[in-house]
Design an enzyme around this catalytic site. Structure first.
Site, PDB file in Angstrom:
ATOM      1  N   GLU A  25       0.808  -1.221   0.000  1.00 59.28           N
ATOM      2  CA  GLU A  25       0.000   0.000   0.000  1.00 59.28           C
ATOM      3  C   GLU A  25       0.840   1.269   0.000  1.00 59.28           C
ATOM      4  OE1 GLU A  25       0.838  -1.658   3.902  1.00 59.28           O
ATOM      5  OE2 GLU A  25      -0.371  -2.429   2.266  1.00 59.28           O
ATOM      6  N   ASN A  78       6.448 -14.675   2.993  1.00 62.43           N
ATOM      7  CA  ASN A  78       5.505 -14.804   4.106  1.00 62.43           C
ATOM      8  C   ASN A  78       4.321 -15.697   3.740  1.00 62.43           C
ATOM      9  OD1 ASN A  78       7.000 -13.252   5.810  1.00 62.43           O
ATOM     10  ND2 ASN A  78       5.819 -11.382   5.516  1.00 62.43           N
ATOM     11  N   ASP A 115      19.066  23.978 -27.850  1.00 60.60           N
ATOM     12  CA  ASP A 115      18.569  25.274 -27.391  1.00 60.60           C
ATOM     13  C   ASP A 115      18.119  26.172 -28.526  1.00 60.60           C
ATOM     14  OD1 ASP A 115      20.969  25.850 -28.572  1.00 60.60           O
ATOM     15  OD2 ASP A 115      21.790  26.990 -26.885  1.00 60.60           O
ATOM     16  N   ASP A 160      24.124  19.215 -29.542  1.00 59.66           N
ATOM     17  CA  ASP A 160      24.894  20.135 -30.372  1.00 59.66           C
ATOM     18  C   ASP A 160      26.251  20.330 -29.693  1.00 59.66           C
ATOM     19  OD1 ASP A 160      25.639  21.925 -32.289  1.00 59.66           O
ATOM     20  OD2 ASP A 160      24.293  23.532 -31.657  1.00 59.66           O
ATOM     21  N   ASN A 170       2.664  -6.028   9.481  1.00 61.41           N
ATOM     22  CA  ASN A 170       2.694  -5.324   8.205  1.00 61.41           C
ATOM     23  C   ASN A 170       2.756  -3.813   8.406  1.00 61.41           C
ATOM     24  OD1 ASN A 170       2.647  -5.758   5.326  1.00 61.41           O
ATOM     25  ND2 ASN A 170       0.665  -4.726   5.327  1.00 61.41           N
TER      26      ASN A 170
END
Length: 906
Positions: free
Chosen positions: A331, A716, A648, A373, A741
């Protein structure tokens, strides 16, 4: 501002249609209304248009402009804005993981409103949503502050008062008002809807409105000032320039007839505002999220069924299944992702990198090819006029004078070389211009011709019967200017330009190119039949005067920065409009292996497949135009590369949009800054390298959390399946799983502040959902081995082998499970040996220690009885230490095998 045409009532959609359809119909009607009004403006004479917007050819006064700004509002259209805080707060809870937790909490509340698990789930949901909201709220405010560092302005002609003369100065685009006179030059974004008053060789890119990639010609209405015939599409009107388009070449002056939402672009903005297309980062997060949810949907029913059949208590099995589902739900993932991106943006801003789009951080970290460039990036971007040479390569002041006249009188976009010529003469005060020459006309620079010309009147000199003498001075790229020359000046004499002399002067230019100098040719023409206006066709029959040679020395930091990028796995390709010789020399000086240089003309001879192969093996592309730059970027992407483009200029805009991550600088032209995702406050590859490192750190910490959580949760669940099948009671109470948890999730909140190993930062990184699944099923079961070992220890050593002693069994596994989950953070965060070869950052260390202390304290705390814990015997802890040490050892061995087998870790 008076209305140019009467407003017509909006035709509302039939009531049976959806809200979305009705909104679309309203937007379409509004756009049509604006289009009709602009078409009428196009057809009217300029004098009438000026009257309708209540202005003159001298522009508005400052007072008038201020009043109109109050009346019409800022010149801004509908755009993405940060929602109000309460909307952001609600949105923070809109993700699949939060939805799962809310559903599970509702089920538990329905089963038993007094169940403490409901409170724990509510706390988990609250923490996840609130932290995500706070991170995104802060990052949004930080992003707004950073964007203010990048301003977009335009040139406006205004007056101090009613009796004052007009002055041109820069104002922010959002302060432009109806009636303003706007000056346009190559590289400008058009700030509002304009009716042209004057224009010279004006070309406008309208892709944002029409989808047409090629620029179109625009003109003024000098001839009889009658406007043009009415058109149904304002985009097609040749005397209108619309907001959202850009000037690719030429100059112009236009009067603003509409601003903000009243513009053609503004009328369509409602349909343009919305969610951006999903980036690679978004797609990766979504894939991983649903991978974990699918895993949960498969495993939870299995746990529920096994516990129901083996224990016979289906209600308890149901609650336990819910707890397992919570344990499998990462979560905190949305919050961790948001925190990582926000922290990355702030960290990059401190390193002079402004992030316009947060998700571009990941693309920057994934970049493996950078196209750039050379000017200002590899060189100092400090052009100085080094020499002014005649056709034999000798110094000649006459060449300097003509070059200065060309640069001084042009009104378009002055580049660095123009300024270098002006600075050189102004410092020496060698040329007096005002008294000897006056401006007649100019032919502005564009990227197709690669030259510009001015036409001057020699004051006091008569060129014919009662006529003034006009002289055209052209300056530009050597090849383009030479193609227009028929003669040259040789020691004051005009000589025909023969093939032999053409070869000679070309060799002079090339010799200076090889010395790292940038060379421009200067040519003149005396006009036999002077007139008021001139065009590109008049650039013919020129006489070559000589050359201007400029020096732009390589940056002292360029070579080291290129090595740094190479160490990070980024190949640098130079894509420049300069000629092959200059590009090769500069690249060689900074340590780039040049090899074969591909020219823009060469690019045009290749189809897409051939260009893909050429782009992969070529390091330097020279004399390329904007279309060719964009093709090179797409060819590299087709080859599987994540491409960044650093530019640019106006000619970089298309490539900036096409690249995976467009990078510009604060001093760039407007359209380049608008096209970019990331803006550097200093045009330096060292700054960019720091940004890449931060991008990879951000991505690495996100992947780290996902792999930690996924593997730990998988382990788990596997342990729960084994215990459920062989133990006559629940291996852990549902409330214990929820608390475990919660503590683990809180300990993960420091992940965005962790450091990454240097080895990880050396290579580009991309999402790999399959790799995450492989990691989960490989590393997860390792923890199960030691969970099962603890089961056996509690069962056989401490006699927790019946329902009467299940609390002891559950307490022992709770502590071991929480501590092993916490240790896995340090085992997984690095491919090295944790604590010895690589240590976590102090926030991670602090949160880890707090989680361990919480796990050890809970069985002895006042909360123990309510949570189902009992105090653990002293003899438990040596066994715990042994299990954890064995767990770390085996994990390290498996990690070594995994890296050797798959060549990757995080």
């Amino acid at each position: 501002m008076t209305m140019l045409t009467p407003r017509t009532p909006t035709k509302l959609a039939p009531p049976g249609r959806s809200r979305r359809d009705r909104k679309a119909a309203e937007l379409e009607a509004g756009t049509r209304r604006v289009a009709d009004r602009l078409a009428a403006v196009s057809a009217r004479p300029v004098v009438q248009v000026l009257q309708e917007v209540d202005t003159s050819r001298n522009g508005l006064t400052h007072t008038e402009a201020s009043l109109r700004l109050e009346r019409h509002g800022a010149n801004a259209v509908a755009k993405e804005r940060a929602p109000r805080w309460y909307v952001q707060l609600a949105t923070a809870y809109c993700n699949p993981f939060i939805g799962v937790l809310v559903f599970l909490a509702a089920v538990m509340f329905w089963q038993d409103p007094a169940d403490p698990g409901v409170v724990i789930l509510s706390v988990m949901v609250g923490i996840s949503g609130l932290l995500r909201f706070w991170q995104e709220f802060r990052s949004g405010r930080a992003a707004d502050a950073l964007k203010k560092l990048v301003t977009t302005t335009c040139a406006v002609q205004r007056r101090a008062g009613s009796g004052s003369g007009p002055t041109t100065f820069e104002v922010p685009m959002d302060q432009v008002v109806p009636g303003d006179l706007v000056k346009l030059a190559a590289g400008d974004l058009i700030p509002a809807d304009l009716r042209l008053l004057t224009a010279k060789d004006l070309m406008v890119g309208q892709a944002a409105l029409s989808g047409e990639s090629l620029p179109v010609a625009k003109a003024d209405s000098r001839a009889e000032d009658l406007g043009q015939h009415t058109t149904t599409d304002p985009v097609e009107a040749d005397n209108l320039c619309l907001m959202g388009t850009s000037v690719t070449s030429g100059t112009a002056t236009g009067v603003v007839v509409a601003t903000g939402a009243d513009t053609y672009f503004g009328s369509m903005a409602g349909s343009l505002v919305g969610e951006r297309p999903q980036t690679n980062f978004d797609t990766g997060v979504r894939k991983v999220s649903f991978l974990l949810i699918r895993f949960m949907l498969v495993m939870v029913p299995i746990v529920f069924m096994i516990n129901g059949f083996t224990k016979g208590d289906w209600n308890e099995a149901f609650l336990f299944g819910i707890a397992v589902a919570v344990g499998l739900t990462p979560e905190m993932l949305p919050m961790v992702v948001s925190a990582n991106l926000a922290r990355g943006a702030v960290a990059m801003s401190k390193r002079k990198v402004v992030v316009k789009r947060l998700n571009a951080i990941q693309n920057l970290g994934a970049m493996d090819v950078l196209c750039t460039d050379k000017t200002g990036t590899l060189t100092e971007d400090r052009i100085v006029l080094d020499r002014y040479l005649d056709v034999h390569g000798d110094d000649d002041n006459e060449v300097l004078e003509y070059g200065y006249l060309n640069a001084h009188f042009q009104t378009g976009l002055k580049n660095l070389m123009d300024q270098a010529v002006i600075d050189r003469v102004d410092e020496a005060e060698e040329v007096v211009v005002d008294a000897r020459f006056s401006m007649v006309d100019e032919i502005p620079f564009d990227f197709a011709r690669r030259r510009m010309s001015v036409v001057l009147n020699r004051n006091g000199v008569v060129g014919g019967p009662g006529r003034a003498e006009h002289v055209m001075i052209t300056k530009g790229a050597v090849e383009e200017v030479l193609d227009l020359c028929t003669h040259l000046t040789d020691r004051g004499e005009k000589v025909e330009l023969t093939g032999e002399l053409r070869t000679h002067v070309t060799r002079i230019a090339e010799e200076n190119n090889r010395r790292g100098l940038r060379v421009l040719a200067v040519a003149t023409r005396r006009i036999a039949a002077p007139r008021d206006t001139y065009a590109v066709a008049d650039e013919d029959g020129l006489t070559l005067v000589g050359f201007l040679a400029f020096l732009d020395p390589p940056k002292a930091s360029a070579a080291a920065a290129l090595r740094g990028l190479a160490d990070k796995g980024i190949a640098v390709k130079v894509v420049t409009g300069d000629n092959e010789l200059v590009a090769a020399r500069v690249c060689s000086d900074v340590g780039i292996a040049v090899g074969h240089v591909v020219s823009g003309a060469g690019v045009d001879t290749l189809d897409d497949t051939e260009l893909r192969a050429a782009a992969a093996r070529t390091t330097v592309f020279a004399k390329v135009n904007p279309v060719q730059k964009a093709r090179i970027v797409r060819a590299l992407q087709a080859g599987g590369h994540t491409v960044g483009f650093l530019g640019d200029g106006i000619n970089d805009a298309a490539a900036l949009r096409d690249a995976d991550v467009g990078i510009s600088v604060d001093t760039a032209v407007d359209i380049a800054k608008e096209s970019a995702d990331i803006i550097l406050l200093e045009k330096d590859l060292t700054v960019l390298e720091q940004g890449v490192v931060q991008g990879r750190t951000t991505f690495g910490n996100t992947i780290k959390y996902i792999k930690m959580t996924a593997s730990s949760n998988f382990g788990n669940v596997f342990s729960v399946l084994v215990a459920s099948a062989f133990i006559p009671f629940q291996p852990m109470l549902a409330i214990m799983l929820l608390v475990q948890n919660l503590v683990y999730d809180i300990s993960q909140l420091a992940t965005p502040w962790d450091r990454m190993d240097e080895e990880y930062l050396r290579k580009p990184r991309n999402w790999d959902a399959k790799g995450i699944f492989r990691f989960m099923v490989t590393i997860g079961p390792v923890s199960s081995i030691f969970d099962i070992s603890m089961f056996l220890i509690m069962w056989n050593v401490f006699g927790a082998n019946s329902e009467a002693h299940q609390a002891l069994f559950q307490s022992g596994w709770f502590v071991e499970g929480l501590l092993s989950q916490t240790l896995i953070v340090h085992m997984i965060r690095t491919r090295k040996i944790p604590f010895i070869q690589s240590r976590a950052s102090w926030p991670v260390m602090v949160m880890t220690v707090l989680a361990v202390l919480a796990g050890l304290w809970l069985p002895f705390s006042p909360l123990a009885a309510s949570l189902g814990f009992v105090a653990l015997p002293a003899g438990y802890f040596p066994w715990l230490v042994g299990v954890l040490l064995a767990y770390c050892t085996l994990t390290q061995l498996v990690k070594t095998w995994y890296i050797r087998r798959f060549g990757t870790w995080l």
